[in-house]
Design a protein around this motif. Structure first.
Motif, PDB file in Angstrom:
ATOM      1  N   THR A  12      59.243  40.259  46.655  1.00 16.37           N
ATOM      2  CA  THR A  12      58.380  39.578  45.692  1.00 16.37           C
ATOM      3  C   THR A  12      56.969  39.583  46.249  1.00 16.37           C
ATOM      4  O   THR A  12      56.720  39.058  47.334  1.00 16.37           O
ATOM      5  N   GLY A  13      56.065  40.225  45.515  1.00 11.99           N
ATOM      6  CA  GLY A  13      54.657  40.272  45.904  1.00 11.99           C
ATOM      7  C   GLY A  13      53.861  39.324  45.031  1.00 11.99           C
ATOM      8  O   GLY A  13      54.243  39.039  43.894  1.00 11.99           O
ATOM      9  N   SER A  14      52.755  38.847  45.555  1.00 13.28           N
ATOM     10  CA  SER A  14      51.909  37.950  44.764  1.00 13.28           C
ATOM     11  C   SER A  14      50.450  38.389  44.866  1.00 13.28           C
ATOM     12  O   SER A  14      50.062  39.081  45.799  1.00 13.28           O
ATOM     13  N   SER A  15      49.683  37.980  43.854  1.00 16.07           N
ATOM     14  CA  SER A  15      48.266  38.325  43.823  1.00 16.07           C
ATOM     15  C   SER A  15      47.550  37.430  42.814  1.00 16.07           C
ATOM     16  O   SER A  15      48.085  37.166  41.735  1.00 16.07           O
ATOM     17  N   PRO A  16      46.333  37.024  43.137  1.00 19.37           N
ATOM     18  CA  PRO A  16      45.533  36.304  42.150  1.00 19.37           C
ATOM     19  C   PRO A  16      44.825  37.261  41.185  1.00 19.37           C
ATOM     20  O   PRO A  16      44.223  36.832  40.212  1.00 19.37           O
ATOM     21  N   VAL A  17      44.934  38.570  41.451  1.00 19.29           N
ATOM     22  CA  VAL A  17      44.185  39.577  40.684  1.00 19.29           C
ATOM     23  C   VAL A  17      44.962  40.093  39.473  1.00 19.29           C
ATOM     24  O   VAL A  17      44.481  40.057  38.348  1.00 19.29           O
ATOM     25  N   SER A  18      46.192  40.631  39.710  1.00 16.58           N
ATOM     26  CA  SER A  18      46.935  41.258  38.622  1.00 16.58           C
ATOM     27  C   SER A  18      48.385  41.517  39.021  1.00 16.58           C
ATOM     28  O   SER A  18      48.752  41.418  40.204  1.00 16.58           O
TER      29      SER A  18
END
Length: 70
Positions: A12-18
């Motif tokens: 599971t990856g996370s990002s505030p961008v997209s």
């Protein structure tokens, strides 16, 4: 395609961008220790909301990689 044997892992990856950036974050981090990655499949997408706005994306992926030859 040769007679490859694949192992699957879930990340599971996370990002505030997209969403795309969250996927790239997961794969780039895994690439530091997992070898021979060949494909990925998105199995889940979620977001975090703060103050009526999307603040983060989380994307769960299944990643397949080939096992080393003995």
């Amino acid at each position: 395609m040769s007679n490859h044997v694949y192992k699957h892992i879930e990340l599971t990856g996370s990002s505030p961008v997209s969403i795309d950036h969250a996927i790239k974050n997961a794969i780039e981090r895994a690439a530091k220790t997992v070898h021979n990655m060949r494909w990925f499949e998105v199995t889940g997408t979620r977001g975090h909301i703060e103050g009526k706005k999307i603040s983060d994306w989380q994307v769960t992926i299944k990643v397949g990689f080939t096992l080393d030859e003995a």
